[in-house]
Design a protein around this motif. Structure first.
Motif, PDB file in Angstrom:
ATOM      1  N   VAL A  31      -2.095 -12.983 -17.759  1.00 23.28           N
ATOM      2  CA  VAL A  31      -0.783 -12.289 -17.869  1.00 23.28           C
ATOM      3  C   VAL A  31      -0.862 -11.521 -19.314  1.00 23.28           C
ATOM      4  O   VAL A  31      -1.134 -12.079 -20.385  1.00 23.28           O
ATOM      5  CB  VAL A  31       0.436 -13.264 -17.879  1.00 23.28           C
ATOM      6  CG1 VAL A  31       1.886 -12.327 -17.771  1.00 23.28           C
ATOM      7  CG2 VAL A  31       0.441 -14.273 -16.921  1.00 23.28           C
ATOM      8  N   ALA A  32      -0.678 -10.210 -19.259  1.00 23.13           N
ATOM      9  CA  ALA A  32      -0.900  -9.343 -20.378  1.00 23.13           C
ATOM     10  C   ALA A  32       0.151  -8.352 -20.581  1.00 23.13           C
ATOM     11  O   ALA A  32       0.817  -7.640 -19.705  1.00 23.13           O
ATOM     12  CB  ALA A  32      -2.178  -8.776 -20.153  1.00 23.13           C
ATOM     13  N   SER A  33       0.311  -7.886 -21.806  1.00 26.06           N
ATOM     14  CA  SER A  33       1.000  -6.617 -22.146  1.00 26.06           C
ATOM     15  C   SER A  33       0.193  -5.473 -22.179  1.00 26.06           C
ATOM     16  O   SER A  33      -1.178  -5.552 -21.784  1.00 26.06           O
ATOM     17  CB  SER A  33       1.805  -6.809 -23.522  1.00 26.06           C
ATOM     18  OG  SER A  33       0.761  -6.951 -24.587  1.00 26.06           O
ATOM     19  N   HIS A  78      -7.464  -7.659  -7.783  1.00 26.58           N
ATOM     20  CA  HIS A  78      -5.998  -7.361  -7.779  1.00 26.58           C
ATOM     21  C   HIS A  78      -5.402  -7.368  -9.033  1.00 26.58           C
ATOM     22  O   HIS A  78      -5.799  -8.254  -9.945  1.00 26.58           O
ATOM     23  CB  HIS A  78      -5.294  -8.566  -7.021  1.00 26.58           C
ATOM     24  CG  HIS A  78      -3.915  -8.281  -6.409  1.00 26.58           C
ATOM     25  ND1 HIS A  78      -3.162  -9.266  -5.709  1.00 26.58           N
ATOM     26  CD2 HIS A  78      -3.280  -7.139  -6.472  1.00 26.58           C
ATOM     27  CE1 HIS A  78      -2.247  -8.984  -5.465  1.00 26.58           C
ATOM     28  NE2 HIS A  78      -2.126  -7.599  -5.815  1.00 26.58           N
ATOM     29  N   VAL A  79      -4.689  -6.118  -9.180  1.00 27.21           N
ATOM     30  CA  VAL A  79      -3.751  -5.941 -10.602  1.00 27.21           C
ATOM     31  C   VAL A  79      -2.580  -6.238  -9.797  1.00 27.21           C
ATOM     32  O   VAL A  79      -1.918  -5.392  -9.040  1.00 27.21           O
ATOM     33  CB  VAL A  79      -4.012  -4.872 -11.237  1.00 27.21           C
ATOM     34  CG1 VAL A  79      -3.239  -4.531 -12.148  1.00 27.21           C
ATOM     35  CG2 VAL A  79      -5.670  -5.014 -11.934  1.00 27.21           C
ATOM     36  N   ILE A  80      -1.478  -6.919 -10.537  1.00 29.10           N
ATOM     37  CA  ILE A  80       0.084  -6.767 -10.399  1.00 29.10           C
ATOM     38  C   ILE A  80       0.749  -6.121 -11.642  1.00 29.10           C
ATOM     39  O   ILE A  80       0.692  -6.940 -12.592  1.00 29.10           O
ATOM     40  CB  ILE A  80       0.535  -8.128 -10.016  1.00 29.10           C
ATOM     41  CG1 ILE A  80      -0.327  -9.007  -8.731  1.00 29.10           C
ATOM     42  CG2 ILE A  80       1.971  -8.312  -9.606  1.00 29.10           C
ATOM     43  CD1 ILE A  80       0.044 -10.262  -8.425  1.00 29.10           C
ATOM     44  N   THR A  95      -5.265 -11.714  -2.595  1.00 31.95           N
ATOM     45  CA  THR A  95      -6.798 -12.014  -2.901  1.00 31.95           C
ATOM     46  C   THR A  95      -7.115 -13.226  -3.830  1.00 31.95           C
ATOM     47  O   THR A  95      -6.279 -13.827  -4.378  1.00 31.95           O
ATOM     48  CB  THR A  95      -6.860 -10.672  -3.477  1.00 31.95           C
ATOM     49  OG1 THR A  95      -6.357 -10.868  -5.064  1.00 31.95           O
ATOM     50  CG2 THR A  95      -6.539  -9.405  -2.910  1.00 31.95           C
ATOM     51  N   PRO A  96      -8.296 -13.446  -3.641  1.00 31.95           N
ATOM     52  CA  PRO A  96      -8.779 -14.602  -4.654  1.00 31.95           C
ATOM     53  C   PRO A  96      -8.778 -14.195  -5.899  1.00 31.95           C
ATOM     54  O   PRO A  96      -8.799 -12.988  -6.207  1.00 31.95           O
ATOM     55  CB  PRO A  96     -10.325 -14.980  -4.058  1.00 31.95           C
ATOM     56  CG  PRO A  96     -10.715 -13.662  -3.541  1.00 31.95           C
ATOM     57  CD  PRO A  96      -9.436 -12.967  -2.927  1.00 31.95           C
ATOM     58  N   PRO A  97      -8.887 -15.106  -6.911  1.00 34.96           N
ATOM     59  CA  PRO A  97      -8.869 -14.939  -8.590  1.00 34.96           C
ATOM     60  C   PRO A  97      -9.996 -14.318  -8.656  1.00 34.96           C
ATOM     61  O   PRO A  97     -11.152 -14.063  -7.883  1.00 34.96           O
ATOM     62  CB  PRO A  97      -8.739 -16.235  -8.987  1.00 34.96           C
ATOM     63  CG  PRO A  97      -9.143 -17.100  -8.021  1.00 34.96           C
ATOM     64  CD  PRO A  97      -9.057 -16.556  -6.614  1.00 34.96           C
ATOM     65  N   PRO A  98     -10.292 -13.646  -9.816  1.00 32.99           N
ATOM     66  CA  PRO A  98      -9.232 -13.467 -10.861  1.00 32.99           C
ATOM     67  C   PRO A  98      -8.426 -12.311 -10.632  1.00 32.99           C
ATOM     68  O   PRO A  98      -8.428 -11.346  -9.839  1.00 32.99           O
ATOM     69  CB  PRO A  98     -10.389 -13.108 -12.179  1.00 32.99           C
ATOM     70  CG  PRO A  98     -11.407 -12.618 -11.656  1.00 32.99           C
ATOM     71  CD  PRO A  98     -11.523 -12.944 -10.346  1.00 32.99           C
ATOM     72  N   VAL A  99      -6.983 -12.419 -11.289  1.00 28.01           N
ATOM     73  CA  VAL A  99      -5.999 -11.422 -11.062  1.00 28.01           C
ATOM     74  C   VAL A  99      -5.187 -11.206 -12.413  1.00 28.01           C
ATOM     75  O   VAL A  99      -5.302 -12.155 -13.264  1.00 28.01           O
ATOM     76  CB  VAL A  99      -4.835 -12.032 -10.223  1.00 28.01           C
ATOM     77  CG1 VAL A  99      -3.906 -11.025  -9.982  1.00 28.01           C
ATOM     78  CG2 VAL A  99      -5.430 -12.247  -8.750  1.00 28.01           C
ATOM     79  N   ILE A 100      -5.063 -10.048 -12.718  1.00 29.08           N
ATOM     80  CA  ILE A 100      -4.407  -9.715 -14.036  1.00 29.08           C
ATOM     81  C   ILE A 100      -3.041  -9.276 -13.536  1.00 29.08           C
ATOM     82  O   ILE A 100      -2.781  -8.639 -12.819  1.00 29.08           O
ATOM     83  CB  ILE A 100      -5.095  -8.619 -14.748  1.00 29.08           C
ATOM     84  CG1 ILE A 100      -6.429  -9.000 -14.858  1.00 29.08           C
ATOM     85  CG2 ILE A 100      -4.238  -8.052 -15.898  1.00 29.08           C
ATOM     86  CD1 ILE A 100      -7.387  -7.567 -15.854  1.00 29.08           C
TER      87      ILE A 100
END
Length: 619
Positions: free
Chosen positions: A490-492, A506-508, A434-439
């Motif tokens: 990139v997150a906790s 999109h969330v990975i 998918t295009p950004p934004p992504v977490i």
């Protein structure tokens, strides 16, 4: 010559009088044996009638005496046995009876009983009452009174019509005298500037949680609000607070040292900042045409200087948005008080009560001096928290849109088996979906930094956020990601609770969290406000089987595709014949309370704090 001493006469007691047997008076009665007395009594009863009657009466009397003697002997025997019986023998009897009963039960029934015992053992006391109220035994029986009423045509509707409207939007309610659901913002009696603002942002009709929740909050009722992520819970609890503060300000304007009217408590700084920004936007929109006053909203959290908000502190306060630690500090320093505070809301309430904030919440409640309206909101509200809240609140109304802890149905969940050493390479492939934004989420802080560094080396604009970063770094990461300057965050877990990012497609989930609640919150960063999104989750041999079982049931409940390696995992509870109910502590569908990871972590933290306290006391 001395005279002789006079002799003293000694008085003697009279001699006893002795009687001869013949001299006894007539009152003496000689001893008569029992048998003779019985004969005499029998003669008197029968008046010396016929010999057959005499024998019959004698036989009845003998039987009566024998029965009485037997009863006395039996009573003596039982008393002797009771005294000789020990507590150990009684315990053994109880144990043997319990063993016999247990032998008749299935393994599933035994597991259910064990779960019920654990749930009863961890039941909390009423922490949503102040110490003064607990000490004085003060309890409120009626909800807070407000001036709001629904329009007449809605009040005139039958309960059946209200029920059908709730069924249409899949709203479950529980409680007494539940306020009616309202389908349009205009009928909620919201100021026109606010209606215009909502319309300009394409918010035309209320979401299900707003449809029932706003009218409930307007009515002054204590409330437990449960709805999936991205469903508009923030507006549902902020709008009633804004209206209450407006009403108070218009009656008599606030001056310095007065207020606040209400407080919103958040578990993280990021969520508090986001809620504060929303409140500023909405209160500014209402005051835009000058018809309504501007409300003062204070952000009270660690990592920022309160001196920067001196312009707010120098006026009367209407609303405070806070995290627990800094709020307690401000209350103890008496920078403001809760003397007139009558609205208390906890966002992500299950986290606030569970994850180490229990003492802080109890401390905060001790500053309240009057009755208040209490609202608890979350996407995941396990049964333990619901039961506790039902006991703590005053005639609460439970508003539930879908199952508590269920995943957002607007999110396509994709679970893929990826070996640990192949994760980084496959991550780049997933970013092409998918295009950004992504977490990207990971539970490990070091892993968060490693992923960010790897993406930067590969030319991907990425920022990182976790609890060990400074407040400035965290704010920079969120602002640059929200503005579109950065494509990937990139997150906790700190970024998974309640944060609202626009147009996340999109969330990975790089590392599957141990608790299924965290997974539900993380995938909920996409598919918000009616939009759709994709959540890709990496799992492998390092993922606990129990966590995979929770994930399997969650996918099945949401009607998502379950990969073959998840299908092959069997539930041990099914073999025991027990009912496959969700865990009352964390809401996971794949395990019971006896092996709940959330409860284990809480107990581990408690033991660690006790050990540290003991070690500290040794020095």
């Amino acid at each position: 010559m001395e005279s002789a001493p006079k002799r003293r006469r000694i008085q003697r007691s009279q001699s006893p009088t002795y009687y001869e047997l013949d001299d006894q008076d007539d009152s003496y009665e000689p001893y008569i044996p029992v048998a003779q007395r019985r004969e005499a009594k029998l003669a008197k009863l029968t008046s010396w009638g016929a010999s057959s009657e005499k024998e019959k009466a004698k036989k009845q009397l003998d039987e009566l005496e024998e029965r009485r003697d037997e009863e006395e002997e039996e009573a003596k025997r039982k008393e002797k046995a009771r005294k000789e019986r020990t507590l150990l023998m009684e315990a053994q009897d109880v144990h043997s009876k319990k063993a016999e009963e247990d032998a008749k039960k299935t393994e599933g029934e035994k597991a259910e009983e064990a779960d019920a015992e654990i749930l009863a053992a961890i039941a909390n006391r009423r922490i949503l009452a102040s110490d003064m109220e607990l000490a004085k035994g003060i309890s409120y029986s009626e909800p807070l009174k407000t001036s709001w009423r629904p329009p007449k045509y809605i009040r005139d509707k039958s309960e059946e019509e209200h029920r059908k409207l709730r069924e249409k939007f899949h709203i479950l309610v529980d409680g007494d005298d539940i306020p009616p659901p309202i389908e349009h913002f205009q009928d909620m009696k919201i100021p026109k500037p606010m209606l215009d603002f909502l319309k300009s942002h394409r918010i035309v009709t209320p979401t299900p949680i707003q449809l029932q929740g706003i009218s409930t909050a307007f009515s002054g009722r204590d409330m437990i609000g449960i709805a999936f992520t991205g469903s508009g819970k923030t507006l549902a609890f902020c709008l009633p607070l804004i209206m209450m503060a407006l009403e108070e300000e218009m009656k008599l304007p606030f001056v310095r040292g007065e207020g606040p009217v209400g407080v919103v408590l958040c578990p993280s700084r990021e969520l508090a900042t986001q809620t504060h920004e929303n409140l500023l936007t909405w209160t500014t929109a209402i005051a835009k045409d000058g018809k309504y006053p501007q409300l003062n909203t204070l952000l009270c959290m660690g990592g920022i200087s309160m001196g920067e908000q001196s312009h707010v502190m120098n006026k009367g306060l209407h609303i405070v948005v806070a995290t627990p630690g800094r709020l307690i500090d401000m209350l103890e320093k008496k920078r403001f008080t809760f003397k007139n505070c009558k609205y208390f809301c906890m966002d992500e309430a299950d986290r606030m009560i569970d994850l180490g904030f229990e003492d802080d919440v109890r401390n905060i409640m001790s500053f309240f001096k009057r009755q208040r309206q209490t609202l608890l909101f979350s996407a995941t509200m396990p049964r333990k928290i619901q039961d506790f809240a039902q006991q703590s609140l005053i005639k609460p109304v439970l508003v539930n849109v879908g199952r508590a802890g269920a995943a957002n149905l607007d999110v396509l969940q994709v679970v893929e088996y990826v070996k640990q050493e192949a994760k980084m390479v496959y991550l780049l492939e997933c970013l092409q979906k998918t295009p950004p934004p992504v977490i990207i989420f990971s539970e490990n802080k070091n892993e968060v930094d490693d992923i960010q560094e790897y993406l930067l080396l590969k030319g991907v604009e990425a920022v990182a956020i976790h609890g060990s970063k400074s407040q400035e770094e965290r704010q920079y990461a969120i602002k640059s990601f929200k503005s579109g300057a950065k494509d990937v965050m990139v997150a906790s877990g700190v970024a998974s609770k309640g944060l609202d990012f626009n147009d996340i497609q999109h969330v990975i989930i790089f590392t599957m969290p141990k608790e299924i609640e965290d997974y539900v919150h993380q995938i909920g960063r996409t598919g918000r406000s009616g939009k759709t999104g994709i959540a890709t989750t990496f799992v492998n041999m390092n993922t606990a089987e129990q966590t995979l079982l929770d994930l399997k049931y969650l996918l099945m409940e949401a009607g998502q595709k379950v990969p073959p390696f998840l299908q092959s995992i069997e539930d041990p509870r099914a073999a025991q014949g027990g009912s496959l109910k969700g865990c009352p502590v964390c809401g996971g569908l794949g395990h019971g309370i006896s092996n709940c990871p959330k409860l284990e972590d809480a107990q581990r933290r408690q033991m660690a704090s006790m050990r540290s306290a003991q070690d500290g006391g040794a020095y």
